[in-house]
Every structure is written in structure tokens, then in C-alpha cells.
Scaffold this active site. Structure first.
Site, PDB file in Angstrom:
ATOM      1  N   TYR A  28     -17.666  38.024 -21.924  1.00  0.00           N
ATOM      2  CA  TYR A  28     -16.550  38.151 -22.132  1.00  0.00           C
ATOM      3  C   TYR A  28     -15.340  38.708 -21.213  1.00  0.00           C
ATOM      4  CZ  TYR A  28     -13.937  42.983 -23.986  1.00  0.00           C
ATOM      5  OH  TYR A  28     -13.593  43.199 -23.930  1.00  0.00           O
ATOM      6  N   LYS A  36     -11.314  37.247 -21.969  1.00  0.00           N
ATOM      7  CA  LYS A  36     -10.133  38.313 -22.122  1.00  0.00           C
ATOM      8  C   LYS A  36      -8.838  37.780 -20.781  1.00  0.00           C
ATOM      9  CE  LYS A  36     -11.531  40.825 -25.735  1.00  0.00           C
ATOM     10  NZ  LYS A  36     -10.255  40.698 -27.465  1.00  0.00           N
TER      11      LYS A  36
END
Length: 256
Positions: free
Chosen positions: A152, A156
């Protein structure tokens, strides 16, 4: 009414921040194209107080090219949007050494590949129109290593890089591209939070409190507004300073 008559596209519109963003843009007069994977959740968002005459719903699975292509076509119907907010994202809690290739690929498909393709398709139309604002919702996880959230955070981090790259590419055509990091919102994920996780995140806030509902939407609307017409390629962190790397304890508060 900063966005009166302007067309605004929001992905992940049925989530916690998606609903707040939709409500905030609607209150400022925007024409909304709201996208999420679940059509029923989208319909519930509209019934929660959004003006139906200024809202179009478009269910799309952004992990699939067909879903992305369909959303681009819907967004470009009637002309280029004025605003694109890439808010959709997934963040399962998986220990680093247990992440499967399929899980890794899905996280990047939704969190990085879909915004990349949407910025290409919609950004091109914005550039031809000579105006537009894009905000990619990223995360302080782009800087903070969390052992059960590495894919994750990496997704990002890559999205913030892409934001800067598109800012360079589209800037001369009058299109601004920025990243915005939200505060933690319990209930945003589709998985169960680890015990104590929410409390630990709030404890790291320099402000000593959790998020104020609507505060992140205020930040995103600013970035999309004419008041920010000189801001592009930036990262606006609205997470209460929790991502700032620091040491704390008695030894940091006495003279050496």
C-alpha cells in the site's frame, strides 16, 4: 459556490472520504460524476442528501481496464471535466513476507495503475480544453514504513511520483496536478483493523486528536479551486503531522 457549473469526477465516492468530498463539492455547486465499484453503495450516497439533478453515478471496477475505459468515456461525455479526484484505493493489512503476487498486483492496479490511466485519458482532454485540476489522494504511508502495509505504501509513493510527472507534462496546458494525504479515518478499509491500530495512529498526531469530519474535503477543494491556481506538483499532508519522523521521550527534552 466556487465550483458552480463545473464538472467534477470523484472515484471511490462511496467511501468515507468519497462521501465527504461529494458532499463538499455539491455544496459548492458542482456537477458530479461519482464512481465506485458497488452501485448500491453509490445510490445510498446520493440518497444521503446530494442533489440528484447534479449527480451522475457510474459503477466501475478500477482494477479492470474495462472499468477504467468506461469511466473515462463517461467523464468525457459532454466535454472535459474541470476536476478529477482519484480517491479510490485499497489498503489490506498483510505482513510483508506474506503478501502474495495476486494481492500485490491488485493493490497497485487500484491505487496506482487506475489513477495513471485516468490521468492519461481525462488529463489529455483537460489539456485540450486548456484547464483542469487533478488531485490524487495518497497517504503518509508513502513515507512511513508499516510492516503490514508495505505494498500500500509503495503504491502511494509511486502515485505521488506520478502526480509530479503529470504536473510537469500537463502544466503548460493549464492543468494542475497535486497529491493530498488525508488523516486516518476508521472504517475506510474493507478489512478489519489490527487491534490498537486506530488508537496508535491518533496518538501520533501532533495535534493530539483525531480527524475533523470534512477537514480533508476542505483541503482538496482548496487544491482544486482558483485560489490554488499557482500550486501544482505539491503534496498537501492533512494528516495532523503524524508522518513527521521524530524521536520522543525524556532524553529528548533535556540539555546534553
Amino acid at each position: 459556490m466556487r465550483f458552480s457549473g463545473r464538472k467534477v469526477v470523484i472515484t471511490g465516492a462511496a467511501g468515507v472520504y468519497g462521501r465527504e468530498l461529494a458532499a463538499a463539492f455539491a455544496a459548492e455547486g458542482a456537477m458530479l460524476l461519482l464512481s465506485d465499484r458497488d452501485e448500491a453503495d453509490l445510490a445510498a450516497a446520493v440518497s444521503a442528501g446530494l442533489p440528484p439533478d447534479r449527480v451522475t453515478l457510474h459503477a466501475a471496477d478500477l482494477s479492470q481496464d474495462a472499468g477504467i475505459d468506461g469511466l473515462i468515456a463517461a467523464a468525457l461525455a459532454g466535454g472535459a471535466p474541470d476536476v478529477l479526484v482519484n480517491n479510490a484505493g485499497i489498503y489490506p493489512f498483510i505482513p510483508l513476507m506474506e503478501v502474495t503476487p495476486a494481492e500485490y498486483d491488485r493493490i497497485f492496479a487500484v491505487n496506482t495503475r487506475a489513477p495513471f490511466r485516468l490521468m492519461q485519458g481525462i488529463g489529455r482532454a483537460m489539456a485540450e480544453a486548456g484547464r483542469g485540476a487533478i488531485v490524487n489522494v495518497t497517504s503518509s504511508a508513502a513515507e512511513v514504513i508499516r510492516g503490514n502495509g508495505v505494498p500500500y505504501g509503495a503504491s502511494k509513493c509511486a502515485l505521488e511520483y506520478l502526480s509530479r510527472a503529470f504536473a510537469v507534462e500537463l502544466g503548460r496546458h493549464g492543468v494542475r496536478v497535486n497529491s493530498a494525504r488525508p488523516p486516518f479515518a476508521e472504517g475506510s478499509a474493507l478489512v478489519t483493523m489490527p487491534p490498537g491500530y486506530a488508537e496508535a495512529v491518533v496518538a501520533r498526531s501532533l495535534l493530539g486528536r483525531g480527524r475533523r469530519p470534512g477537514a480533508f474535503a476542505d483541503a482538496v477543494l482548496f487544491l482544486c479551486s482558483d485560489a490554488a491556481d499557482s500550486i501544482t506538483g505539491a503534496v498537501l499532508d492533512a494528516g495532523g503531522g503524524g508522518a513527521i519522523n521524530r524521536r520522543e521521550g525524556p532524553s529528548t527534552r533535556v540539555r546534553g
